[in-house]
Design an enzyme around this catalytic site. Structure first.
Site, mmCIF file in Angstrom:
data_model
loop_
_atom_site.group_PDB
_atom_site.id
_atom_site.type_symbol
_atom_site.label_atom_id
_atom_site.label_comp_id
_atom_site.label_asym_id
_atom_site.label_seq_id
_atom_site.Cartn_x
_atom_site.Cartn_y
_atom_site.Cartn_z
ATOM 1 N N ILE A 165 -7.198 8.443 30.308
ATOM 2 C CA ILE A 165 -5.817 8.607 29.860
ATOM 3 C C ILE A 165 -4.871 8.628 31.058
ATOM 4 C CG2 ILE A 165 -6.468 9.842 27.750
ATOM 5 C CD1 ILE A 165 -5.932 12.487 29.223
ATOM 6 N N HIS A 207 -8.349 6.344 24.201
ATOM 7 C CA HIS A 207 -7.935 7.741 24.003
ATOM 8 C C HIS A 207 -6.487 7.999 24.390
ATOM 9 C CE1 HIS A 207 -12.468 8.880 24.162
ATOM 10 N NE2 HIS A 207 -12.101 8.423 22.994
ATOM 11 N N ASN A 236 -23.478 3.759 37.006
ATOM 12 C CA ASN A 236 -23.191 5.162 36.689
ATOM 13 C C ASN A 236 -24.025 6.077 37.568
ATOM 14 O OD1 ASN A 236 -21.462 6.344 34.477
ATOM 15 N ND2 ASN A 236 -23.280 7.630 34.275
ATOM 16 N N GLN A 288 -11.781 4.918 28.294
ATOM 17 C CA GLN A 288 -11.603 6.204 27.600
ATOM 18 C C GLN A 288 -10.641 7.081 28.393
ATOM 19 O OE1 GLN A 288 -15.842 7.550 26.267
ATOM 20 N NE2 GLN A 288 -16.085 6.030 27.865
#
Ligand code: NAD
Length: 238
Positions: free
Chosen positions: A104, A120, A212, A102
């Site tokens: 960029i 994205h 995570n 996700q």
């Protein structure tokens, strides 16, 4: 067996690994994520970041959009961290088939990953909204606050803003990669942004791993949950 050894063993057993990640993969490169304690969503702006990063806002308020974008998103000098490097190595070894991100920031490619599916988009590509001329990120960085094309059109980064659709080809390839994977590693993402987050539901392979720093709803479906920094974890297993 401790979780790092289990992860190592599962990687050895697997032939078709896919990685699905988000902003947390780049925090160890010094790029803030959105939802951590020191993420962008905890900082104060005149408008919420979701508003600034929406298509409507870009069109109506390009100055405010670009002030935020230049300050927080147009990061040109960050370097890949051990997470990006380990994933690139796993791909070179033939084990990892795709990185679905996700992000960029382009750091997976900087680390050497070849098959990167950017859900994205990327700060590294920019186009004039009018004539579609291409501009590099370096060119954007050197232009005035709101960059304009020689034709007079506003230049827009190829990043998917709120209210905009994801590329159907990237989505299709992501679904296919996840559906055929025997191991899925999900890391550095809150899984809060849809439709990207829904892609992980296509996984039906053997090993589902979550790396995570904060808990995810998905943890209960995962065979292995490692609540640690992803760069530190992956550096130990690859
Ligand atoms: P998010 O900010 O919503 O969530 C990040 C998650 O990563 C959190 O759960 C956090 O606990 C975890 N995390 C942070 N550092 C970590 C680390 N070192 N190791 C493991 N986990 C860590 O990010 P998201 O889910 O990607 O969604 C936000 C959206 O923001 C995405 O659509 C993305 O496009 C965009 N974004 C991208 C960048 C980038 O390109 N680097 C940066 C900020 C935001």
């Amino acid at each position: 067996m401790d979780s790092i050894n289990t992860l190592k063993e599962w990687i050895q057993q697997s032939q078709n690994i896919v990685f699905f990640g988000g902003a947390g993969v780049s925090t160890e490169s010094g790029i803030p994520d959105f939802r951590s304690e020191d993420g962008l969503y905890r900082q104060h702006y005149d408008y919420p970041p979701e508003t600034i990063l929406s298509h409507t806002f870009f069109v109506k308020n390009p100055q405010v959009f670009y002030r935020f974008y230049r300050e927080k998103m147009l990061v040109l000098h960050a370097n890949p961290n051990p997470a990006h490097i380990a994933l690139a190595k796993l791909e070179q070894q033939g084990k990892l088939k795709a990185v679905i991100t996700q992000n960029i920031d382009g750091l997976h490619q900087k680390a050497g990953s070849q098959n990167v599916l950017e859900l994205h988009g990327s700060i590294w590509r920019n186009h004039c909204v009018k004539c579609k001329a291409f501009y590099t990120a370096e060119q954007i960085a050197q232009m005035q606050l709101v960059p304009y094309c020689t034709c007079g059109g506003v230049i827009k980064p190829d990043v998917v803003l709120y209210e905009e659709a994801l590329s159907s080809s990237v989505l299709q390839r992501s679904v296919q990669a996840i559906q055929t994977a025997d191991m899925l590693i999900v890391g550095g993402t809150s899984l809060a942004v849809y439709p990207a987050a829904g892609l992980v539901d296509y996984f039906c392979g053997k090993h589902l791993v979550v790396i995570n720093t904060s808990p995810l709803a998905m943890d209960k479906r995962a065979g292995l949950v490692i609540p640690q920094k992803i760069g530190q974890v992956l550096a130990q297993v690859v």
